[in-house]
Design a protein around this motif. Structure first.
Motif, PDB file in Angstrom:
ATOM      1  N   LEU A   1      -0.561   9.464  -8.264  1.00 46.23           N
ATOM      2  CA  LEU A   1      -0.949   9.896  -6.908  1.00 46.23           C
ATOM      3  C   LEU A   1       0.219   9.980  -5.933  1.00 46.23           C
ATOM      4  N   SER A   2       1.257   9.192  -6.138  1.00 45.50           N
ATOM      5  CA  SER A   2       2.409   9.256  -5.226  1.00 45.50           C
ATOM      6  C   SER A   2       3.130  10.598  -5.310  1.00 45.50           C
ATOM      7  N   ARG A   3       2.918  11.352  -6.383  1.00 37.76           N
ATOM      8  CA  ARG A   3       3.471  12.709  -6.514  1.00 37.76           C
ATOM      9  C   ARG A   3       2.418  13.764  -6.180  1.00 37.76           C
ATOM     10  N   TYR A   4       1.198  13.536  -6.656  1.00 41.15           N
ATOM     11  CA  TYR A   4       0.124  14.525  -6.527  1.00 41.15           C
ATOM     12  C   TYR A   4      -0.315  14.715  -5.073  1.00 41.15           C
TER      13      TYR A   4
ATOM     14  N   MET B   1       0.851  -1.179   0.000  1.00 44.71           N
ATOM     15  CA  MET B   1       0.000   0.000   0.000  1.00 44.71           C
ATOM     16  C   MET B   1       0.892   1.235   0.000  1.00 44.71           C
ATOM     17  N   PRO B   2       0.597   2.215  -0.852  1.00 45.61           N
ATOM     18  CA  PRO B   2       1.392   3.444  -0.875  1.00 45.61           C
ATOM     19  C   PRO B   2       1.324   4.182   0.464  1.00 45.61           C
ATOM     20  N   HIS B   3       2.433   4.807   0.777  1.00 47.12           N
ATOM     21  CA  HIS B   3       2.604   5.483   2.062  1.00 47.12           C
ATOM     22  C   HIS B   3       3.515   6.686   1.830  1.00 47.12           C
ATOM     23  N   PHE B   4       3.193   7.809   2.479  1.00 51.18           N
ATOM     24  CA  PHE B   4       4.121   8.934   2.462  1.00 51.18           C
ATOM     25  C   PHE B   4       3.947   9.741   3.728  1.00 51.18           C
TER      26      PHE B   4
ATOM     27  N   ARG C   1      -3.019   0.368  -8.856  1.00 50.71           N
ATOM     28  CA  ARG C   1      -1.623   0.391  -8.382  1.00 50.71           C
ATOM     29  C   ARG C   1      -0.737   1.210  -9.319  1.00 50.71           C
ATOM     30  N   ILE C   2      -0.997   1.147 -10.607  1.00 50.27           N
ATOM     31  CA  ILE C   2      -0.239   1.972 -11.558  1.00 50.27           C
ATOM     32  C   ILE C   2      -0.555   3.443 -11.334  1.00 50.27           C
ATOM     33  N   VAL C   3      -1.839   3.780 -11.182  1.00 52.45           N
ATOM     34  CA  VAL C   3      -2.236   5.174 -10.907  1.00 52.45           C
ATOM     35  C   VAL C   3      -1.566   5.657  -9.625  1.00 52.45           C
TER      36      VAL C   3
END
Length: 149
Positions: free
Chosen positions: A129-132, A1-4, A122-124
């Motif tokens: 989204l990982s930048r936006y 899962m993406p995390h920041f 996951r591609i999106v």
């Protein structure tokens, strides 16, 4: 899962920053560029544990709605909002507030998210989204910090 994570220095004590981050109207002002507004749940004032707010905003040329609930609340150190309904498969945003030792606050946003649609989502997440999303949080935080400066 993406995390920041995004860390922001705010020139105000944690109790004031904590309250400002829960203020629905301050949030919508900080997101004016995306025409964000509260359309359901608590639409004014400060959110409390268990309360929801539904925000409507324009991103990528589309209108989106996200309903979030305050699921954890420990003033003035931490609160968590999580998506109940909206565009994400998962959205969890933990807000942390620590004194900086000189009257200000170190604010840390910890976000875990995932888009729906399996492999396409996951591609999106990784390409867009990982930048936006971190940029949106930095914009919100810069606005918030400027209200105390």
């Amino acid at each position: 899962m993406p995390h920041f994570e995004v860390v922001t220095a705010v020139p105000a004590p944690p109790d004031l920053v904590f309250a400002a981050c829960l203020d629905v109207e301050a949030h919508t002002r900080s997101m004016a560029a995306s025409s964000e507004r509260a359309v359901d749940g608590r639409t004014r004032g400060e959110l409390l544990l268990g309360e929801t707010v539904t925000f409507q905003a324009r991103h990528f040329g589309l209108t989106w709605r996200l309903t979030a609930r305050i699921t954890s609340y420990n003033p003035p150190r931490r609160f968590v909002d999580e998506q109940e309904s909206g565009p994400f498969k998962r959205w969890r945003h933990a807000h942390h507030f620590e004194p900086d030792g000189s009257g200000g606050t170190v604010m840390k946003d910890v976000i875990d998210f995932a888009s729906p649609l399996g492999p396409v989502g996951r591609i999106v997440d990784s390409v867009v989204l990982s930048r936006y999303l971190p940029r949106l949080i930095r914009i919100r935080n810069a606005y918030l910090a400027s209200t105390f400066g």
